[in-house]
Design a protein around this motif. Structure first.
Motif, PDB file in Angstrom:
ATOM      1  N   ASP A  60       0.822  -1.211   0.000  1.00 31.70           N
ATOM      2  CA  ASP A  60       0.000   0.000   0.000  1.00 31.70           C
ATOM      3  C   ASP A  60       0.856   1.262   0.000  1.00 31.70           C
ATOM      4  N   ASP A  61       2.150   1.110   0.360  1.00 30.27           N
ATOM      5  CA  ASP A  61       3.063   2.251   0.384  1.00 30.27           C
ATOM      6  C   ASP A  61       3.700   2.536  -0.978  1.00 30.27           C
ATOM      7  N   LEU A  62       3.515   1.645  -1.942  1.00 28.12           N
ATOM      8  CA  LEU A  62       4.187   1.834  -3.236  1.00 28.12           C
ATOM      9  C   LEU A  62       3.830   3.156  -3.917  1.00 28.12           C
ATOM     10  N   PRO A  63       2.569   3.592  -3.904  1.00 33.24           N
ATOM     11  CA  PRO A  63       2.292   4.908  -4.507  1.00 33.24           C
ATOM     12  C   PRO A  63       3.109   6.019  -3.860  1.00 33.24           C
ATOM     13  N   PHE A  64       3.356   5.900  -2.552  1.00 32.31           N
ATOM     14  CA  PHE A  64       4.192   6.889  -1.862  1.00 32.31           C
ATOM     15  C   PHE A  64       5.617   6.828  -2.386  1.00 32.31           C
ATOM     16  N   PHE A  65       6.227   5.636  -2.372  1.00 31.56           N
ATOM     17  CA  PHE A  65       7.626   5.502  -2.774  1.00 31.56           C
ATOM     18  C   PHE A  65       7.844   5.933  -4.222  1.00 31.56           C
TER      19      PHE A  65
END
Length: 321
Positions: A60-65
């Motif tokens: 779920d953090d991939l869009p952030f990274f």
């Protein structure tokens, strides 16, 4: 970086075909690091880095990274952009795991940085901090001081002693630092893992800052402390290199001066940084599969660096005329 999952030539060629980057020519696994599987990809149109997300990363953090890479790259920071696939997606799923293709940047990682190189890194880090302040997404740091303490506790004194007999003593140190961690320092999106192998240099110029997969919302001074602890010591031991450490701080302040509150907290922040890597490396040492193509790193390297900061106090971070 590391390689946990092995992909065949057909799998890689099929994956690369989903991107407008040409035809796969070669792929080479990258052994350094401990969190993700990585390959250097070469096509008939250029070079790229392929990452498969394996450990310590919530998908779920991939869009952030990946969004952060694009944001910083657009702001002229020396950061690789994400290569989007033909459908405009920044990541894909392969065999149940997320993968992303990243721009390849030229340069080499230095093992023993010079003061000039450290100064350039400090300036580049400050540039990233300033550019990230208007990034619209946030991410909580999962490796905060409480993580250090509880991870070392979870490893247990007996297991830690099997690595080094001095290592169990870091449990109480991590607890004390977590209980005294400074609050209300100026914040931005921070890299949180800017080791020399995550920086590419061309001479004395930073050509690339990579591996943002620990990036999070956090205190900018803490990110500087992490970088100071990673860059300012002899790579073969815990001997402090004062000219390198001073140059790093000077480079940072040439772009973004520290506040008096930040400077006063730097010693404790650096101690916390050391125990963060002591804890994560101890956990990795005990958990890494024996057949993984991974370079394990000694957690005592940073336990000894903690000792330096505890004894040196504010001296490495004092203002200079």
């Amino acid at each position: 970086m590391a390689v946990y999952t092995h992909l065949g030539a057909e799998d890689l060629a099929d994956l690369i075909a989903h991107y407008d980057v040409g035809t796969l020519v070669s792929a080479k696994g990258i052994a350094e690091g401990v969190s993700n599987s990585n390959w250097l990809i070469e096509t008939d149109r250029g070079r790229f880095i392929l990452t498969m997300y394996e450990r310590r990363i919530d998908l779920d953090d991939l869009p952030f990274f990946l969004g952060l890479l694009d944001h910083l790259s657009a702001a002229s920071c020396p950061v690789p952009r994400t290569i989007h696939d033909r459908d405009g997606q920044a990541s894909r799923i392969l065999d149940g795991k997320a993968v992303a293709l990243i721009e390849f940047l030229p340069g080499v990682s230095v093992e023993r940085p010079t003061p000039s190189q450290a100064r350039a890194v400090g300036a580049a880090l400050a540039q990233v901090h300033l550019a990230s302040r208007d990034f619209p997404l946030e991410r909580t740091d999962p490796l905060d001081p409480s993580f250090n303490w509880h991870t070392l506790e979870r490893c247990g004194e007996q297991a830690l002693a099997s690595i080094d007999p001095e290592l169990p003593g870091t449990i109480d140190l991590a607890r004390r630092i977590a209980e005294n961690w400074p609050a209300d320092l100026d914040r931005a999106i921070i890299h949180a893992d800017l080791f020399p192998d995550n920086v590419l240099m061309l001479g004395n110029r930073v050509s690339g800052m990579i591996d943002f997969y620990f990036a999070c919302s956090g205190a900018m001074a803490y990110d500087l402390a992490v970088t100071h602890a990673a860059w300012s010591f002899d790579p073969r031991g815990a001997d402090y290199r004062p000219r390198v450490g001073a140059a790093l701080i000077e480079g940072y302040e040439s772009v973004r001066p520290l506040t008096s509150r930040e400077r006063q907290g730097m010693s404790l922040l650096a101690q916390g940084a050391c125990l963060r890597f002591t804890a994560s490396r101890a956990e990795d040492w005990l958990d890494t599969p024996s057949d993984a193509l991974v370079t394990r790193k000694d957690p005592m390297d940073f336990a000894r660096r903690w000792q330096f900061y505890a004894e040196a106090g504010d001296a490495p971070f004092a203002a200079r005329d």
